[in-house]
Design a protein around this motif. Structure first.
Motif, PDB file in Angstrom:
ATOM      1  N   PRO A 125      32.624  17.669   0.299  1.00 18.76           N
ATOM      2  CA  PRO A 125      33.439  16.535  -0.146  1.00 18.76           C
ATOM      3  C   PRO A 125      34.798  16.472   0.528  1.00 18.76           C
ATOM      4  N   SER A 126      35.294  17.590   1.026  1.00 19.32           N
ATOM      5  CA  SER A 126      36.596  17.650   1.664  1.00 19.32           C
ATOM      6  C   SER A 126      36.587  18.786   2.683  1.00 19.32           C
ATOM      7  N   LYS A 127      37.463  18.720   3.663  1.00 21.87           N
ATOM      8  CA  LYS A 127      37.556  19.796   4.647  1.00 21.87           C
ATOM      9  C   LYS A 127      38.391  20.965   4.149  1.00 21.87           C
ATOM     10  N   GLU A 128      39.096  20.782   3.035  1.00 17.07           N
ATOM     11  CA  GLU A 128      39.927  21.843   2.452  1.00 17.07           C
ATOM     12  C   GLU A 128      39.122  22.644   1.450  1.00 17.07           C
ATOM     13  N   ILE A 129      38.773  23.889   1.815  1.00 14.30           N
ATOM     14  CA  ILE A 129      38.028  24.762   0.911  1.00 14.30           C
ATOM     15  C   ILE A 129      39.025  25.573   0.108  1.00 14.30           C
ATOM     16  N   THR A 130      38.888  25.503  -1.225  1.00 15.20           N
ATOM     17  CA  THR A 130      39.808  26.226  -2.096  1.00 15.20           C
ATOM     18  C   THR A 130      39.179  27.477  -2.703  1.00 15.20           C
ATOM     19  N   SER A 131      37.829  27.526  -2.773  1.00 18.03           N
ATOM     20  CA  SER A 131      37.181  28.712  -3.333  1.00 18.03           C
ATOM     21  C   SER A 131      35.740  28.792  -2.866  1.00 18.03           C
ATOM     22  N   LEU A 132      35.228  30.023  -2.841  1.00 17.61           N
ATOM     23  CA  LEU A 132      33.831  30.297  -2.490  1.00 17.61           C
ATOM     24  C   LEU A 132      33.251  31.239  -3.524  1.00 17.61           C
ATOM     25  N   HIS A 133      31.968  31.036  -3.851  1.00 14.14           N
ATOM     26  CA  HIS A 133      31.297  31.922  -4.788  1.00 14.14           C
ATOM     27  C   HIS A 133      29.817  31.957  -4.445  1.00 14.14           C
ATOM     28  N   GLN A 134      29.207  33.139  -4.513  1.00  9.93           N
ATOM     29  CA  GLN A 134      27.764  33.266  -4.354  1.00  9.93           C
ATOM     30  C   GLN A 134      27.209  33.741  -5.685  1.00  9.93           C
ATOM     31  N   ASP A 135      26.263  32.970  -6.262  1.00  4.87           N
ATOM     32  CA  ASP A 135      25.720  33.334  -7.562  1.00  4.87           C
ATOM     33  C   ASP A 135      24.556  34.323  -7.420  1.00  4.87           C
ATOM     34  N   ARG A 136      23.963  34.682  -8.537  1.00  4.64           N
ATOM     35  CA  ARG A 136      22.901  35.694  -8.546  1.00  4.64           C
ATOM     36  C   ARG A 136      21.653  35.267  -7.792  1.00  4.64           C
ATOM     37  N   GLU A 137      21.401  33.975  -7.716  1.00  4.94           N
ATOM     38  CA  GLU A 137      20.234  33.476  -6.984  1.00  4.94           C
ATOM     39  C   GLU A 137      20.488  33.347  -5.489  1.00  4.94           C
ATOM     40  N   GLY A 138      21.719  33.576  -5.054  1.00  4.65           N
ATOM     41  CA  GLY A 138      22.054  33.492  -3.642  1.00  4.65           C
ATOM     42  C   GLY A 138      22.655  32.163  -3.228  1.00  4.65           C
ATOM     43  N   MET A 139      22.795  31.233  -4.158  1.00  6.33           N
ATOM     44  CA  MET A 139      23.415  29.944  -3.837  1.00  6.33           C
ATOM     45  C   MET A 139      24.906  30.154  -3.569  1.00  6.33           C
ATOM     46  N   ILE A 140      25.410  29.448  -2.578  1.00  7.87           N
ATOM     47  CA  ILE A 140      26.829  29.505  -2.266  1.00  7.87           C
ATOM     48  C   ILE A 140      27.483  28.235  -2.809  1.00  7.87           C
ATOM     49  N   TRP A 141      28.476  28.414  -3.643  1.00 12.19           N
ATOM     50  CA  TRP A 141      29.214  27.308  -4.223  1.00 12.19           C
ATOM     51  C   TRP A 141      30.566  27.217  -3.525  1.00 12.19           C
ATOM     52  N   VAL A 142      30.890  26.030  -3.045  1.00 11.16           N
ATOM     53  CA  VAL A 142      32.118  25.814  -2.284  1.00 11.16           C
ATOM     54  C   VAL A 142      32.985  24.830  -3.059  1.00 11.16           C
ATOM     55  N   GLY A 143      34.152  25.296  -3.482  1.00 14.27           N
ATOM     56  CA  GLY A 143      35.101  24.419  -4.155  1.00 14.27           C
ATOM     57  C   GLY A 143      36.040  23.816  -3.124  1.00 14.27           C
ATOM     58  N   THR A 144      36.181  22.499  -3.166  1.00 12.02           N
ATOM     59  CA  THR A 144      37.085  21.801  -2.261  1.00 12.02           C
ATOM     60  C   THR A 144      38.106  21.015  -3.080  1.00 12.02           C
ATOM     61  N   THR A 145      39.034  20.383  -2.399  1.00 19.09           N
ATOM     62  CA  THR A 145      40.046  19.610  -3.120  1.00 19.09           C
ATOM     63  C   THR A 145      39.457  18.358  -3.780  1.00 19.09           C
ATOM     64  N   PHE A 146      38.294  17.904  -3.322  1.00 17.97           N
ATOM     65  CA  PHE A 146      37.700  16.684  -3.888  1.00 17.97           C
ATOM     66  C   PHE A 146      36.346  16.909  -4.545  1.00 17.97           C
ATOM     67  N   GLY A 147      36.005  18.156  -4.848  1.00 20.25           N
ATOM     68  CA  GLY A 147      34.753  18.402  -5.542  1.00 20.25           C
ATOM     69  C   GLY A 147      34.130  19.743  -5.169  1.00 20.25           C
ATOM     70  N   VAL A 148      32.922  19.953  -5.696  1.00 23.10           N
ATOM     71  CA  VAL A 148      32.193  21.201  -5.495  1.00 23.10           C
ATOM     72  C   VAL A 148      30.884  20.890  -4.779  1.00 23.10           C
ATOM     73  N   ALA A 149      30.515  21.767  -3.858  1.00 23.52           N
ATOM     74  CA  ALA A 149      29.245  21.613  -3.151  1.00 23.52           C
ATOM     75  C   ALA A 149      28.449  22.908  -3.287  1.00 23.52           C
ATOM     76  N   ARG A 150      27.126  22.783  -3.253  1.00 22.62           N
ATOM     77  CA  ARG A 150      26.246  23.942  -3.337  1.00 22.62           C
ATOM     78  C   ARG A 150      25.439  24.036  -2.051  1.00 22.62           C
ATOM     79  N   TYR A 151      25.307  25.249  -1.533  1.00 23.08           N
ATOM     80  CA  TYR A 151      24.535  25.491  -0.305  1.00 23.08           C
ATOM     81  C   TYR A 151      23.531  26.582  -0.587  1.00 23.08           C
ATOM     82  N   ASP A 152      22.251  26.309  -0.266  1.00 26.75           N
ATOM     83  CA  ASP A 152      21.187  27.284  -0.560  1.00 26.75           C
ATOM     84  C   ASP A 152      20.854  28.179   0.627  1.00 26.75           C
TER      85      ASP A 152
END
Length: 70
Positions: A39-66
């Motif tokens: 949603p935005s080029k500014e990444i504010t946080s990263l998290h990998q959950d137990r299933e291996g999904m990568i969650w990327v927090g940006t200034t305009f929303g959250v995206a999930r990458y498998d």
């Protein structure tokens, strides 16, 4: 004990040199394969959950990458 002190210092020097040379590794950065889908080029946080999904927090929303789909 006095005679073994130079040997101990030599061993410690070798171990410290090996430790610092291992810490001086170089890394290369690759572009994120899903960067255009964020949603935005500014990444504010990263998290990998137990299933291996990568969650990327940006200034305009959250995206999930498998790890496969871009």
């Amino acid at each position: 004990m006095k005679n073994s002190l130079p040997h101990i210092l030599a061993i410690l020097s070798v171990l410290l040199a090996a430790r610092f040379s291992a810490a001086a590794q170089t890394y290369t950065a690759e572009p994120l394969p899903f960067a255009q889908a964020l949603p935005s080029k500014e990444i504010t946080s990263l998290h990998q959950d137990r299933e291996g999904m990568i969650w990327v927090g940006t200034t305009f929303g959250v995206a999930r990458y498998d790890g496969q789909e871009t």
